[in-house]
Design a protein around this motif. Structure first.
Motif, mmCIF file in Angstrom:
data_model
loop_
_atom_site.group_PDB
_atom_site.id
_atom_site.type_symbol
_atom_site.label_atom_id
_atom_site.label_comp_id
_atom_site.label_asym_id
_atom_site.label_seq_id
_atom_site.Cartn_x
_atom_site.Cartn_y
_atom_site.Cartn_z
ATOM 1 N N UNK A 155 0.820 -1.203 0.000
ATOM 2 C CA UNK A 155 0.000 0.000 0.000
ATOM 3 C C UNK A 155 0.852 1.251 0.000
ATOM 4 N N UNK A 156 0.191 2.360 -0.314
ATOM 5 C CA UNK A 156 0.727 3.682 -0.055
ATOM 6 C C UNK A 156 -0.431 4.555 0.410
ATOM 7 N N UNK A 168 -4.881 5.889 11.724
ATOM 8 C CA UNK A 168 -5.887 4.868 11.426
ATOM 9 C C UNK A 168 -6.950 5.398 10.472
ATOM 10 N N UNK A 169 -7.315 6.666 10.600
ATOM 11 C CA UNK A 169 -8.302 7.264 9.691
ATOM 12 C C UNK A 169 -7.694 7.547 8.325
ATOM 13 N N UNK A 170 -6.449 8.010 8.307
ATOM 14 C CA UNK A 170 -5.783 8.278 7.028
ATOM 15 C C UNK A 170 -5.619 6.994 6.216
ATOM 16 N N UNK A 171 -5.388 5.874 6.899
ATOM 17 C CA UNK A 171 -5.182 4.603 6.206
ATOM 18 C C UNK A 171 -6.448 4.082 5.543
ATOM 19 N N UNK A 172 -7.606 4.623 5.908
ATOM 20 C CA UNK A 172 -8.849 4.203 5.261
ATOM 21 C C UNK A 172 -8.877 4.616 3.796
ATOM 22 N N UNK A 173 -8.017 5.568 3.415
ATOM 23 C CA UNK A 173 -7.950 6.038 2.037
ATOM 24 C C UNK A 173 -6.701 5.516 1.319
#
Length: 259
Positions: A155-156, A168-173
């Protein structure tokens, strides 16, 4: 718990003392068994995405490593003295020296041991198999794996804007990529459990293809007759961010949920 807390308070006190004695200076260390880290994974997990250690400075501490760049703008891979940024579109490019990092771990990689893991295994089996071959789990290890991989999933993450959300919220995108029969290099570390909150506990790998065109943070994969080069780390140095955001952050219990 008290012993763990005392251990890290002692390390951070030493780091702070060095910063007071030599303000504005970063002294290069060329020992291959020294790990240098800027900021902590717990700080990144709460949304501290701006640091003040740039890649010109990081190169004085290592030619191998991983992390991210300011604003959480993709994944960082350090390999053979060059540092690459893989943005959310999956494209890898050289990072200019003036760019800074909010979290990075680097070392001068000089493998002292080669471990061969026969057969095909998934990412979880790979970690368990390698664990059984390590002499101790109380030292960090720098790890390099080069060759052809039957399958890799990585991922990136997209660049963030202030006010910053938790990791954790940023990783949802996040953008997720999958490649099969791909040639390249896994760059990573195994960090002891007692360092949780300071770095990612256990294994943490970033990938860069052989043509240096794409890569990212490893989520899953298949390994075939993996040849694993190991460099044991016995010294750790840290440079904490000199920012108001870091000073005022509540880093909690030091147990970020980062995978």
């Amino acid at each position: 718990m008290k012993l763990k807390r005392f251990f890290w308070i002692a390390i951070l006190s030493i780091t702070t003392l060095i910063g007071v004695m030599m303000p504005g200076k970063i002294q290069a260390h060329t020992s291959s068994n020294t790990l240098f880290q800027t900021s902590t994974i717990s700080a990144l997990s709460v949304g501290i995405y701006e640091g003040n250690t740039n890649f010109q400075q990081l190169k004085k501490y290592g030619d191998f490593g991983l992390g991210t760049v300011n604003y959480l703008d993709g994944e960082m891979i350090g390999l053979d003295g060059k540092f690459y940024q893989v943005k959310a579109d999956g494209v890898a490019s050289i990072i200019p020296d003036a760019i800074a990092s909010p979290f990075a771990t680097v070392t001068f990689f000089k493998p002292e041991k080669l471990i061969r893991l026969a057969g095909q295994m998934n990412y979880q089996q790979f970690q368990e198999s390698l664990d059984r071959r390590l002499t101790t789990k109380n030292h960090p290890y720098a790890i390099r794996i080069q060759g052809n991989f039957p399958y890799l999933k990585f991922r990136s993450v997209p660049k963030q804007s202030s006010p910053y959300r938790p990791l954790a919220d940023a990783l949802k995108e996040q953008s997720v990529f999958e490649l099969r029969n791909v040639n390249g290099t896994l760059v990573g570390f195994r960090t002891p459990k007692y360092m949780e909150g300071v770095n990612v506990k256990g294994y943490h790998f970033h990938f860069l293809t052989a043509n240096r065109k794409t890569g990212g943070h490893i989520l899953d994969g298949q390994f075939q007759n993996a040849k694993v080069e190991i460099d044991t780390i016995s010294n750790i140095e840290m440079n904490l961010p000199k920012t108001a955001e870091f000073d005022q952050a509540d880093l909690g219990d030091g147990r970020p949920d980062v995978k």
